[in-house]
Motif scaffolding. Sequence first.
Motif, mmCIF file in Angstrom:
data_model
loop_
_atom_site.group_PDB
_atom_site.id
_atom_site.type_symbol
_atom_site.label_atom_id
_atom_site.label_comp_id
_atom_site.label_asym_id
_atom_site.label_seq_id
_atom_site.Cartn_x
_atom_site.Cartn_y
_atom_site.Cartn_z
ATOM 1 N N SER A 293 0.829 -1.093 -0.035
ATOM 2 C CA SER A 293 -0.077 -0.043 0.037
ATOM 3 C C SER A 293 0.746 1.229 -0.061
ATOM 4 O O SER A 293 0.591 2.190 -0.735
ATOM 5 C CB SER A 293 -0.831 0.076 1.243
ATOM 6 N N LEU A 294 1.789 1.422 0.657
ATOM 7 C CA LEU A 294 2.702 2.456 0.755
ATOM 8 C C LEU A 294 3.500 2.792 -0.558
ATOM 9 O O LEU A 294 3.789 3.966 -0.901
ATOM 10 C CB LEU A 294 3.743 2.322 1.948
ATOM 11 N N TYR A 295 3.938 1.623 -1.082
ATOM 12 C CA TYR A 295 4.395 1.768 -2.444
ATOM 13 C C TYR A 295 3.568 2.175 -3.361
ATOM 14 O O TYR A 295 3.860 3.216 -4.067
ATOM 15 C CB TYR A 295 4.981 0.438 -3.167
ATOM 16 N N LEU A 296 2.309 1.899 -3.279
ATOM 17 C CA LEU A 296 1.239 2.379 -4.268
ATOM 18 C C LEU A 296 1.101 3.964 -3.782
ATOM 19 O O LEU A 296 0.831 4.518 -4.727
ATOM 20 C CB LEU A 296 0.087 1.696 -4.365
ATOM 21 N N LEU A 297 0.829 4.276 -2.630
ATOM 22 C CA LEU A 297 0.766 5.648 -2.323
ATOM 23 C C LEU A 297 1.673 6.459 -2.856
ATOM 24 O O LEU A 297 1.468 7.785 -3.029
ATOM 25 C CB LEU A 297 0.844 5.693 -0.524
ATOM 26 N N ASN A 298 2.883 5.973 -2.829
ATOM 27 C CA ASN A 298 4.332 6.853 -3.509
ATOM 28 C C ASN A 298 4.216 6.712 -4.775
ATOM 29 O O ASN A 298 4.985 7.087 -5.332
ATOM 30 C CB ASN A 298 5.421 6.448 -2.760
ATOM 31 N N LEU B 210 -4.626 3.915 4.947
ATOM 32 C CA LEU B 210 -3.763 3.793 3.742
ATOM 33 C C LEU B 210 -4.540 3.935 2.735
ATOM 34 O O LEU B 210 -4.290 4.547 1.602
ATOM 35 C CB LEU B 210 -2.965 2.598 3.897
ATOM 36 N N ILE B 211 -5.772 3.226 2.467
ATOM 37 C CA ILE B 211 -6.751 3.291 1.254
ATOM 38 C C ILE B 211 -7.249 4.488 0.937
ATOM 39 O O ILE B 211 -7.169 5.032 -0.224
ATOM 40 C CB ILE B 211 -7.517 2.352 1.445
ATOM 41 N N ILE B 212 -7.468 5.317 1.948
ATOM 42 C CA ILE B 212 -8.117 6.464 1.827
ATOM 43 C C ILE B 212 -6.937 7.542 1.388
ATOM 44 O O ILE B 212 -7.176 8.491 0.448
ATOM 45 C CB ILE B 212 -8.736 7.388 3.463
ATOM 46 N N GLU C 92 -12.643 2.281 -8.502
ATOM 47 C CA GLU C 92 -13.550 0.953 -8.234
ATOM 48 C C GLU C 92 -12.915 -0.010 -7.123
ATOM 49 O O GLU C 92 -13.556 -0.215 -6.338
ATOM 50 C CB GLU C 92 -13.916 0.341 -9.462
ATOM 51 N N THR C 93 -11.702 -0.142 -7.453
ATOM 52 C CA THR C 93 -10.877 -1.139 -6.485
ATOM 53 C C THR C 93 -10.820 -0.477 -5.066
ATOM 54 O O THR C 93 -11.128 -1.243 -4.304
ATOM 55 C CB THR C 93 -9.725 -1.442 -7.046
ATOM 56 N N LEU C 94 -10.692 0.667 -4.978
ATOM 57 C CA LEU C 94 -10.340 1.375 -3.595
ATOM 58 C C LEU C 94 -11.766 1.441 -2.899
ATOM 59 O O LEU C 94 -11.615 1.519 -1.632
ATOM 60 C CB LEU C 94 -9.878 2.958 -3.826
ATOM 61 N N SER C 95 -12.813 1.561 -3.612
ATOM 62 C CA SER C 95 -13.980 1.637 -2.875
ATOM 63 C C SER C 95 -14.763 0.078 -2.445
ATOM 64 O O SER C 95 -15.616 0.189 -1.690
ATOM 65 C CB SER C 95 -15.053 2.179 -4.008
#
Length: 200
Positions: free
Chosen positions: A50-55, A112-114, A99-102
Amino acid sequence: MRHNDLDLVTMPCKMASDEDHDRLLKELEIQELEAPGGVSTPDVYGKLLSLYLLNNDLSNSKFLWKRIPQSIKTSHPEVGQIWSIGQKMWQKDFSGIYETLSKDWSDEMKPLIIAIREKTVKRALDLVSQAYTSISSEDFSKVLGLSLTESLHMATEQGWTEDSQSKMIYPKKPEIPVETDAPSEQQLSRLTEYVSFLEN
């Protein structure tokens, strides 16, 4: 490992600053490297991914996904669900990302998703402002993953104009900072991101 480092890794991910996320990322990377037998916990893998995706670090997220044992991928579907976000990011499929985040997430992962959603919206907004002189309200809404009303409100907050007759939004070009001494690798990365955004 210091006691406060362990607390940082095992605590639920609360709404945190970028500095907190960076610190947590480093601690999780260390914990993955020091894991007994080279296999870490699903919690570490999920948060690290998740943190990699956040960045927007898609390369590291892809390599991490390949390192995660199949048994963890199978027994912890949320880890796979996180990777689905990464796949949509690779494809620049903004609708698919939102869609995936929801989907439903564990309480521990929700913050982290938010944060990923907020950063994705900000990146999309930045890309639109850089790449478009005009964009339809409908397309703009899809790129941001927001309702038409919310996206128009966001455009107005940015100082952009909207033509209600043609249903077009006219982004305001961002001010170019005086110092543009970005390393060439960073400039190339940004240019690649813009071009790939325009192609999709």
